[in-house]
Design an enzyme around this catalytic site. Structure first.
Site, PDB file in Angstrom:
ATOM      1  N   LYS A 218       0.788   1.521   0.989  1.00  0.00           N
ATOM      2  CA  LYS A 218       1.577   2.628   0.464  1.00  0.00           C
ATOM      3  C   LYS A 218       1.504   3.865   1.363  1.00  0.00           C
ATOM      4  CE  LYS A 218       3.285   0.678  -3.250  1.00  0.00           C
ATOM      5  NZ  LYS A 218       2.864   0.887  -4.629  1.00  0.00           N
ATOM      6  N   ARG A 253      -2.587  -6.084  -6.401  1.00  0.00           N
ATOM      7  CA  ARG A 253      -1.344  -6.641  -5.851  1.00  0.00           C
ATOM      8  C   ARG A 253      -1.266  -6.247  -4.386  1.00  0.00           C
ATOM      9  NH1 ARG A 253       3.934  -4.851  -4.905  1.00  0.00           N
ATOM     10  NH2 ARG A 253       5.583  -6.405  -5.281  1.00  0.00           N
TER      11      ARG A 253
END
Length: 273
Positions: A218, A253
């Site tokens: 991210k 995840r």
């Protein structure tokens, strides 16, 4: 903590160990791997490699949800995911479908998926909760916002959102054993708000539900490290392992499965005693 987490074919006692969900994007525009696994053969090979690396779940997505991405129709999304689901279902994996559209979820479950992973927490498509209940499948309900608002208490906003999602799921008849929450790191949040959520993760325990953590590659990691998406593995591992001490994270995840399987085994030996 002794409740059973019912993820379709995968049933596990909460707190027993951290599950690793491998990301399989079949989109041309995902932020770090767009276009790499669109073809069913390439997707199957990648899914096989993630399973060999220890993945517990394969998460298939046919629409990029990165900031600034272009929405796609249900028809286009299905055209991407159905051939891939048909290719990987024979591998015997537990599969989640990453979609917020009830029609896509229904067709995907019919093609071999077992879990609905909704980035709008059952709140975007009014038919999603009833669809999941009718199909008898687990739901992952992610917090999302249409825009960043740095004036709000982001953790309070997440908990309010989750309360609505849980109410929708319960009204539809979905049992709590089939519910998972995802705070939606990187979705409708500033870099600072992402860090606040990670720091205050324990406050999400008020719902007494397992949490999925999705920090993989991210932007906030890139900001901290000054690193491009492909060079954020170690930062991702650091962020995920830091969350396991909260005691409420049961699933991570990730794009890079094997390193996280190893890291989670060590973290579990420390935290899950």
């Amino acid at each position: 903590m002794s409740a059973i987490l019912d993820l379709g074919p995968l049933k596990i006692e909460r707190g027993a160990r951290t599950l690793v969900m491998g990301i399989l994007n079949v989109t041309p525009d995902s932020f770090s791997d767009g276009g790499k696994f669109d073809a069913p053969a390439a997707a199957r090979a990648h899914a096989r490699a993630m399973l060999d690396g220890g993945a517990d779940i394969i998460d298939v997505g046919g629409e990029s949800t990165r900031p600034g991405s272009t929405p796609v129709s249900a028809e286009d999304e299905l055209a991407r995911v159905l051939p891939v689901l048909e290719a990987i279902a024979p591998l015997g994996a537990t599969i989640s479908i990453d979609t917020y559209k009830a029609d896509v979820a229904r067709r995907a479950i019919g093609a071999g998926a077992h879990i609905i992973n909704d980035v709008w927490g059952l709140q975007k498509d009014a038919a999603m909760a009833d669809t999941a209940a009718e199909l008898g499948v687990p739901v992952i309900m992610m917090h999302n916002r249409t825009a960043v608002d740095e004036s709000i208490d982001i953790v309070e906003d997440i908990n309010t959102f989750f309360a609505r999602s849980i109410a929708l799921a319960e009204q539809a008849g979905i049992p709590k054993s089939r519910m998972v929450l995802d705070p939606g790191i990187g979705f409708g949040k500033s870099i600072e708000q992402n860090l606040i959520v990670l720091n205050r993760l324990g406050e999400l325990g008020v719902h007494d539900l397992p949490v999925l953590m999705g920090t993989s590659r991210k932007r906030f990691i890139g900001h901290i490290l000054d690193a491009e998406a492909h060079d954020r593995l170690f930062g991702t591992i650091g962020s995920n392992i830091a969350t396991l001490g909260s005691g409420i994270v049961d699933i991570v995840r990730v794009h890079d499965v094997k390193p996280h399987v190893d890291a989670c085994r060590v973290a579990d030996a420390i935290f899950r005693r």
